[in-house]
Write a protein that holds these residues in place. Sequence first.
Motif, PDB file in Angstrom:
ATOM      1  N   ASN A  85       0.818  -1.219   0.000  1.00  0.00           N
ATOM      2  CA  ASN A  85       0.000   0.000   0.000  1.00  0.00           C
ATOM      3  C   ASN A  85       0.851   1.268   0.000  1.00  0.00           C
ATOM      4  O   ASN A  85       0.386   2.344   0.381  1.00  0.00           O
ATOM      5  N   ALA A  86       2.098   1.164  -0.424  1.00  0.00           N
ATOM      6  CA  ALA A  86       3.021   2.305  -0.383  1.00  0.00           C
ATOM      7  C   ALA A  86       2.572   3.426  -1.317  1.00  0.00           C
ATOM      8  O   ALA A  86       1.891   3.198  -2.323  1.00  0.00           O
ATOM      9  N   VAL A  87       2.987   4.649  -0.977  1.00  0.00           N
ATOM     10  CA  VAL A  87       2.700   5.829  -1.804  1.00  0.00           C
ATOM     11  C   VAL A  87       4.011   6.567  -2.071  1.00  0.00           C
ATOM     12  O   VAL A  87       4.770   6.865  -1.144  1.00  0.00           O
ATOM     13  N   LEU A  88       4.286   6.830  -3.337  1.00  0.00           N
ATOM     14  CA  LEU A  88       5.471   7.580  -3.752  1.00  0.00           C
ATOM     15  C   LEU A  88       5.024   8.912  -4.335  1.00  0.00           C
ATOM     16  O   LEU A  88       4.274   8.950  -5.309  1.00  0.00           O
ATOM     17  N   LYS A  89       5.477   9.996  -3.722  1.00  0.00           N
ATOM     18  CA  LYS A  89       5.189  11.332  -4.249  1.00  0.00           C
ATOM     19  C   LYS A  89       6.454  11.849  -4.917  1.00  0.00           C
ATOM     20  O   LYS A  89       7.459  12.101  -4.251  1.00  0.00           O
ATOM     21  N   TRP A  90       6.387  11.986  -6.239  1.00  0.00           N
ATOM     22  CA  TRP A  90       7.532  12.430  -7.038  1.00  0.00           C
ATOM     23  C   TRP A  90       7.339  13.908  -7.330  1.00  0.00           C
ATOM     24  O   TRP A  90       6.343  14.308  -7.936  1.00  0.00           O
ATOM     25  N   VAL A  91       8.305  14.722  -6.911  1.00  0.00           N
ATOM     26  CA  VAL A  91       8.195  16.170  -7.073  1.00  0.00           C
ATOM     27  C   VAL A  91       9.323  16.660  -7.977  1.00  0.00           C
ATOM     28  O   VAL A  91      10.503  16.516  -7.651  1.00  0.00           O
ATOM     29  N   GLY A  92       8.953  17.232  -9.127  1.00  0.00           N
ATOM     30  CA  GLY A  92       9.939  17.782 -10.044  1.00  0.00           C
ATOM     31  C   GLY A  92      10.262  16.858 -11.206  1.00  0.00           C
ATOM     32  O   GLY A  92      10.279  15.641 -11.064  1.00  0.00           O
ATOM     33  N   GLY A  93      10.499  17.466 -12.376  1.00  0.00           N
ATOM     34  CA  GLY A  93      10.879  16.691 -13.544  1.00  0.00           C
ATOM     35  C   GLY A  93       9.694  16.091 -14.272  1.00  0.00           C
ATOM     36  O   GLY A  93       8.538  16.232 -13.852  1.00  0.00           O
ATOM     37  N   PRO A  94       9.972  15.376 -15.356  1.00  0.00           N
ATOM     38  CA  PRO A  94       8.900  14.822 -16.200  1.00  0.00           C
ATOM     39  C   PRO A  94       8.087  13.716 -15.539  1.00  0.00           C
ATOM     40  O   PRO A  94       6.999  13.384 -16.018  1.00  0.00           O
ATOM     41  N   LEU A  95       8.591  13.133 -14.448  1.00  0.00           N
ATOM     42  CA  LEU A  95       7.873  12.042 -13.780  1.00  0.00           C
ATOM     43  C   LEU A  95       7.091  12.520 -12.557  1.00  0.00           C
ATOM     44  O   LEU A  95       6.613  11.707 -11.774  1.00  0.00           O
ATOM     45  N   SER A  96       6.970  13.823 -12.411  1.00  0.00           N
ATOM     46  CA  SER A  96       6.284  14.388 -11.245  1.00  0.00           C
ATOM     47  C   SER A  96       4.852  13.866 -11.130  1.00  0.00           C
ATOM     48  O   SER A  96       4.115  13.791 -12.110  1.00  0.00           O
ATOM     49  N   GLY A  97       4.480  13.465  -9.912  1.00  0.00           N
ATOM     50  CA  GLY A  97       3.136  12.945  -9.686  1.00  0.00           C
ATOM     51  C   GLY A  97       3.102  12.097  -8.426  1.00  0.00           C
ATOM     52  O   GLY A  97       4.112  11.914  -7.748  1.00  0.00           O
ATOM     53  N   THR A  98       1.930  11.563  -8.107  1.00  0.00           N
ATOM     54  CA  THR A  98       1.752  10.695  -6.942  1.00  0.00           C
ATOM     55  C   THR A  98       1.396   9.298  -7.429  1.00  0.00           C
ATOM     56  O   THR A  98       0.470   9.128  -8.232  1.00  0.00           O
ATOM     57  N   TYR A  99       2.137   8.308  -6.906  1.00  0.00           N
ATOM     58  CA  TYR A  99       1.976   6.927  -7.359  1.00  0.00           C
ATOM     59  C   TYR A  99       1.636   6.048  -6.154  1.00  0.00           C
ATOM     60  O   TYR A  99       2.379   6.031  -5.166  1.00  0.00           O
ATOM     61  N   ALA A 100       0.516   5.347  -6.236  1.00  0.00           N
ATOM     62  CA  ALA A 100       0.032   4.526  -5.122  1.00  0.00           C
ATOM     63  C   ALA A 100       0.057   3.052  -5.497  1.00  0.00           C
ATOM     64  O   ALA A 100      -0.416   2.668  -6.578  1.00  0.00           O
ATOM     65  N   GLY A 101       0.606   2.238  -4.609  1.00  0.00           N
ATOM     66  CA  GLY A 101       0.666   0.801  -4.851  1.00  0.00           C
ATOM     67  C   GLY A 101       1.908   0.409  -5.623  1.00  0.00           C
ATOM     68  O   GLY A 101       2.473   1.211  -6.369  1.00  0.00           O
TER      69      GLY A 101
END
Length: 222
Positions: A85-101
Motif C-alpha cells: 500500500n506504499a505511496v510515492l510522491k515524485w516532485v519535479g521533472g517529467p515524472l512528477s506525480g503521486t503513485y500509489a501501490g
Amino acid sequence: MKSTTIVLAAIAVILAVIAAAYASMYYSAKVEYSSELAAKNSEVGSLSSELTEYMQSGALAAAMSHWNNIAIEDVGLISQGYAPNAVLKWVGGPLSGTYAGTSQIESVWTKFTDMYETVYWYTIVPPTVTQVNSTYYVVSAPVQFLVAPASDPEDIFVLNVTETLGLTASAGAPFGFSIVQEVWSVKPIPLTDVIAGYPGQDVLVSDQVLANAYAHWNDIAI
C-alpha cells in the motif's frame, strides 16, 4: 495490682521489641526490593536503548539499500522494498506525480531507468533517522545521483534529490523494513555545481567538435 502492672509493662516491652524487629525487617526488605527494582529498570532502559538503536540501524540500512537499487537500475529490487500500500510522491521533472501501490511505483521507476544510464549516488551529509513510534521510522537525506541520459550519454549531470522515506517494521522485508511513504523531490544540476573545476557541457561539446575537426584535417594530410 502491682504485679499486673509489671506484667502489662513487660508485655508492652516485648511487643515494642517485636514491632521494632518487624519494622527493621520491613525496611531492609524494602531497601533490597528498591535496589533490585532500580537494577531491573536500568536493565530494561539499556535493552530499550539497544532495541531503538538496532531498529534505527535497520531503517537506515533499508534506505541505503533502496538508493543502491536505484543506482544499479534494478526495478525488481526497487519494488521489493515497498509495502503493497506504499505511496510515492515524485516532485519535479517529467515524472512528477503521486503513485500509489507497487504496480504504479514499479511503472514509474521503469520509466526512470529507461531515461537514464550510469547512475551513481552519494549523500552530501549523513542521513537522519527519526523514530515516530515503535514500528515506524523516517529516514531523510539530501541524495545526489550522477546520471547520463540514455538519449545522450555524454551529457552527464546530477539529480539533486531531497529524499524522505517513511518505513515500517515488516517481517521478511529487506533489513526488516518496508517503505510505506516516499517523497522524492528532484532537481537536475550541472556537474560544475558539484565538482570544482569540472568543465561545463558546452566546453565538452566544443572540445569534441574541435577534436573532430583535427581528425578531419589529419585525414586530409595523410
